[in-house]
Scaffold this motif. Sequence first.
Motif, short mmCIF file in Angstrom:
data_model
loop_
_atom_site.label_atom_id
_atom_site.label_comp_id
_atom_site.label_asym_id
_atom_site.label_seq_id
_atom_site.Cartn_x
_atom_site.Cartn_y
_atom_site.Cartn_z
N ALA A 164 0.82 -1.41 -0.01
CA ALA A 164 0.03 0.09 -0.05
C ALA A 164 0.87 1.31 0.09
O ALA A 164 0.60 2.28 -0.67
CB ALA A 164 -0.90 0.21 1.26
N ARG A 165 1.99 1.23 0.77
CA ARG A 165 2.89 2.35 0.88
C ARG A 165 3.50 2.76 -0.63
O ARG A 165 3.24 3.78 -1.10
CB ARG A 165 3.97 1.95 1.71
N TRP A 166 3.94 1.78 -1.21
CA TRP A 166 4.43 1.96 -2.65
C TRP A 166 3.61 2.44 -3.63
O TRP A 166 3.81 3.19 -4.59
CB TRP A 166 5.61 0.83 -2.86
N GLN A 167 2.28 1.70 -3.60
CA GLN A 167 1.57 2.02 -4.74
C GLN A 167 1.10 3.43 -4.30
O GLN A 167 0.58 4.19 -5.31
CB GLN A 167 0.28 1.02 -4.47
N GLY A 168 0.83 4.01 -3.07
CA GLY A 168 0.62 5.14 -2.77
C GLY A 168 1.21 6.14 -3.28
O GLY A 168 1.02 7.62 -3.48
N LEU A 169 2.79 5.74 -3.42
CA LEU A 169 3.75 6.92 -3.96
C LEU A 169 3.62 6.73 -5.44
O LEU A 169 4.55 7.23 -6.14
CB LEU A 169 4.91 6.28 -3.31
N GLY A 170 2.87 6.00 -6.04
CA GLY A 170 2.80 6.03 -7.46
C GLY A 170 3.67 5.15 -8.26
O GLY A 170 3.81 5.40 -9.34
N LYS A 171 4.17 4.21 -7.60
CA LYS A 171 4.97 3.19 -8.26
C LYS A 171 4.11 2.33 -9.22
O LYS A 171 3.25 1.88 -8.75
CB LYS A 171 5.79 2.70 -7.16
N ASP A 172 4.89 1.72 -10.06
CA ASP A 172 4.20 0.84 -10.92
C ASP A 172 4.19 -0.45 -10.43
O ASP A 172 5.21 -0.69 -9.48
CB ASP A 172 4.67 0.75 -12.44
N ALA A 173 3.58 -1.67 -10.96
CA ALA A 173 3.66 -2.88 -10.36
C ALA A 173 4.98 -3.35 -10.15
O ALA A 173 5.57 -4.17 -9.20
CB ALA A 173 2.73 -3.73 -11.32
N GLY A 174 5.98 -3.27 -11.37
CA GLY A 174 7.42 -3.76 -11.17
C GLY A 174 8.09 -3.13 -9.94
O GLY A 174 8.99 -3.86 -9.28
N ALA A 175 7.85 -1.74 -10.16
CA ALA A 175 8.46 -0.99 -9.04
C ALA A 175 8.18 -1.31 -7.58
O ALA A 175 9.10 -1.62 -6.71
CB ALA A 175 8.46 0.39 -9.15
N VAL A 176 6.89 -1.54 -7.27
CA VAL A 176 6.39 -2.19 -6.34
C VAL A 176 6.80 -3.55 -5.88
O VAL A 176 7.27 -3.69 -4.61
CB VAL A 176 4.74 -2.13 -6.17
N ARG A 177 6.95 -4.47 -6.72
CA ARG A 177 7.59 -5.75 -6.54
C ARG A 177 9.03 -5.57 -6.03
O ARG A 177 9.45 -6.27 -5.09
CB ARG A 177 7.49 -6.72 -7.69
N ALA A 178 9.82 -4.86 -6.76
CA ALA A 178 11.26 -4.66 -6.37
C ALA A 178 11.52 -4.13 -4.95
O ALA A 178 12.04 -4.66 -4.12
CB ALA A 178 11.89 -3.64 -7.27
N HIS A 179 10.68 -3.06 -4.64
CA HIS A 179 10.58 -2.41 -3.39
C HIS A 179 10.06 -3.50 -2.24
O HIS A 179 10.94 -3.45 -1.06
CB HIS A 179 9.77 -1.22 -3.60
N LEU A 180 9.03 -3.92 -2.61
CA LEU A 180 8.76 -5.14 -1.36
C LEU A 180 9.82 -6.08 -1.26
O LEU A 180 9.97 -6.30 -0.02
CB LEU A 180 7.44 -5.77 -1.93
N ALA A 181 10.38 -6.57 -2.17
CA ALA A 181 11.31 -7.62 -1.95
C ALA A 181 12.65 -6.96 -1.32
O ALA A 181 12.96 -7.82 -0.23
CB ALA A 181 11.88 -8.25 -3.55
N ASN A 182 13.00 -5.73 -1.53
CA ASN A 182 14.11 -5.16 -0.78
C ASN A 182 13.48 -4.93 0.83
O ASN A 182 14.18 -5.45 1.70
CB ASN A 182 14.46 -3.90 -1.19
N ASP A 183 12.26 -4.65 0.90
CA ASP A 183 11.90 -4.23 2.04
C ASP A 183 11.75 -5.54 3.07
O ASP A 183 12.05 -5.52 4.43
CB ASP A 183 10.38 -3.47 2.36
N LEU A 184 11.05 -6.62 2.45
CA LEU A 184 11.05 -7.91 3.04
C LEU A 184 12.26 -8.77 3.61
O LEU A 184 12.35 -9.19 4.54
CB LEU A 184 9.97 -8.79 2.30
N ALA A 185 13.01 -8.42 2.91
CA ALA A 185 14.59 -8.83 3.07
C ALA A 185 15.25 -8.21 4.37
O ALA A 185 15.66 -8.78 5.24
CB ALA A 185 15.74 -8.65 1.71
N ASN A 186 14.84 -6.78 4.23
CA ASN A 186 15.43 -6.13 5.62
C ASN A 186 14.70 -6.45 6.79
O ASN A 186 15.06 -6.35 7.81
CB ASN A 186 15.30 -4.60 5.19
N ALA A 187 13.49 -6.59 6.74
CA ALA A 187 12.46 -6.92 7.72
C ALA A 187 13.01 -8.54 8.18
O ALA A 187 12.94 -8.36 9.50
CB ALA A 187 11.11 -7.24 7.36
#
Length: 200
Positions: free
Chosen positions: A151-174
């Motif tokens: 929801a955060r990345w979609q709210g920042l206007g990121k497209d589906a590919g960018a959301v997936r990339a950000h999500l993978a990075n965030d979850l690895a950090n989590a």
Amino acid sequence: MRRIRGLEGRRVLVAVAGAPGSGKSTLAAALVARLADAVLVPMDGFHLDDRLLAARGLLARKGAVETFDAEGFAALAGRLAQPGREVVFPLFDRAREIAIAGAGVVEPAHRIVVVEGNYLLLDAAPWNGVRYDLAIALRVPEAELRRRLEARWQGLGKDAGAVRAHLANDLANARRVAEGSRAADLALVVEEAHQPEREA
């Protein structure tokens, strides 16, 4: 809140740690808003600049522990613990994705310094050399983190590919936070959205 107010000392440090999307920034800001002599110091001011990350091949991993100036943060924490002194610190501008030097200040009258960030309790140098008077950890199941972060990345206007990339990075950090952090004095467990539960 009572526990924080009861901390003794002319300057006390309270850590609010957790994974990306855990709600630590919201909690830290709420604590400061309710404490007259408190100030908020986010760890995010120690993000390395994008140009430096690009040169090191780390731009896609921005937010990972190796993309922060950890030694700089540890040095700041040492200064923050000294009572009665003014301490200037950097703040991160999310709109421009850059850290701004000298953008925040801890005044001599601030007795309680609330520090928030992902890696405050990481059991690795130099993070584990920083001492807090009270450490609070937020624990959120990965499924809930995924929902919030998408929801955060979609709210920042990121497209589906960018959301997936950000999500993978965030979850690895989590996962790094969950698996590599020291025990906190107080843990707040979130089983479902907006339902925090205190853990002894």
